[in-house]
Design an enzyme around this catalytic site. Structure first.
Site, mmCIF file in Angstrom:
data_model
loop_
_atom_site.group_PDB
_atom_site.id
_atom_site.type_symbol
_atom_site.label_atom_id
_atom_site.label_comp_id
_atom_site.label_asym_id
_atom_site.label_seq_id
_atom_site.Cartn_x
_atom_site.Cartn_y
_atom_site.Cartn_z
ATOM 1 N N GLY A 16 -13.634 -33.478 14.652
ATOM 2 C CA GLY A 16 -14.193 -32.865 15.673
ATOM 3 C C GLY A 16 -14.987 -33.661 16.663
ATOM 4 N N HIS A 109 -2.645 -34.874 22.279
ATOM 5 C CA HIS A 109 -1.854 -35.325 21.440
ATOM 6 C C HIS A 109 -1.807 -36.805 21.421
ATOM 7 C CE1 HIS A 109 1.472 -35.461 18.629
ATOM 8 N NE2 HIS A 109 1.801 -36.825 19.239
HETATM 9 C C1 GAR Z 1 -7.265 -36.479 17.753
HETATM 10 O O1 GAR Z 1 -6.824 -37.977 17.784
HETATM 11 C C2 GAR Z 1 -5.988 -35.727 18.559
HETATM 12 O O2 GAR Z 1 -5.129 -36.407 19.388
HETATM 13 C C3 GAR Z 1 -5.202 -35.280 17.229
HETATM 14 O O3 GAR Z 1 -6.238 -35.230 16.440
HETATM 15 C C4 GAR Z 1 -7.089 -35.920 16.223
HETATM 16 C C5 GAR Z 1 -8.440 -35.166 16.162
HETATM 17 O O4 GAR Z 1 -9.486 -35.915 16.284
HETATM 18 N N1 GAR Z 1 -4.150 -34.418 17.464
HETATM 19 C C6 GAR Z 1 -3.116 -34.403 16.814
HETATM 20 O O5 GAR Z 1 -2.606 -35.049 16.187
HETATM 21 C C7 GAR Z 1 -2.368 -33.100 17.321
HETATM 22 N N2 GAR Z 1 -0.755 -33.162 17.229
HETATM 23 P P1 GAR Z 1 -11.179 -35.032 16.297
HETATM 24 O O6 GAR Z 1 -11.068 -34.020 15.090
HETATM 25 O O7 GAR Z 1 -12.039 -36.114 16.043
HETATM 26 O O8 GAR Z 1 -11.171 -34.386 17.679
#
Ligand code: GAR
Length: 196
Positions: A16, A109
């Site tokens: 998050g 992404h």
């Molecule tokens: C982020 O790096 C986002 O780009 C990735 O998940 C992470 C979540 O981080 N999303 C994907 O891989 C979607 N295909 P967070 O929970 O710390 O915001």
């Protein structure tokens, strides 16, 4: 006259940090918005950010039968929401939701789409693939969600270098810093276009 804040629905699956960046931007009045609900598809650390900021939180288990998952998600998102932000949400968005909110769902992404997107490409797997392919740069993309996986119209991208000594973890850290800034900038542009 003060403009009323835009309403956001945030969907998360992980730590998050992007949700935290949005909460922070709202608190510092960079973003005139209100998060009306955070929805997670699994028990995840990110829910703490919603709790700390007193944002309504809903858990919708990704293991539910697809129809029930779609129904619950559909029910949890209000008609008034201005934008649905997939901030590290790892479940596929049900088609009926995409049809209900055309051009109102955006996804973040961690690669320079169209490279390293699609089924199974998420989180550290993306960074592992980028390093394995000896890419010299990577980055992050924000795009509208369409019926495909990571195929919707690209709104914004940020680039970072990939170094020889990078591990998926170091590359992820470098990209996440960019993600936070790109996400806030994109939200300001989409929600308050007159600010530019
Ligand atoms: C982020 O790096 C986002 O780009 C990735 O998940 C992470 C979540 O981080 N999303 C994907 O891989 C979607 N295909 P967070 O929970 O710390 O915001």
């Amino acid at each position: 006259m003060n403009t009323p804040p835009a309403t956001l629905t945030l969907l998360i699956s992980g730590s998050g940090s992007n949700l935290a960046a949005i909460i922070n931007a709202i608190a510092h009045k960079r973003l005139n918005a209100r998060i009306e609900r955070v929805i997670a598809d699994r028990d995840c650390a990110g829910k703490q950010h919603a709790f700390s900021a007193d944002i309504p939180f809903t858990l919708i288990d990704r293991h539910l039968p697809p129809n029930e998952f779609a129904e619950a998600l559909n029910h949890a998102i209000s008609e008034q929401t201005n934008l649905i932000v997939l901030a590290g949400f790892l479940s596929i968005i049900p088609k009926r939701l995409i049809a209900r909110f055309p051009k109102k769902i955006i996804n973040l992404h961690p690669s320079l789409l169209p490279k390293y997107g699609g089924m199974g490409m998420y989180g550290k797997k993306v960074h592992q693939a980028v390093i394995k392919a000896k890419e010299q740069e990577s980055g992050c993309t924000i795009h509208y969600v369409d019926q495909g996986i990571d195929t919707g119209e690209i709104i914004a991208q940020a680039r970072v270098p990939v170094y020889l000594q990078d591990t998926p973890e170091t590359l992820q850290q470098r990209i996440q810093k960019q993600e936070h800034e790109l996400l806030i900038h994109t939200l300001i542009t989409l929600l308050h276009p007159k600010a530019f």
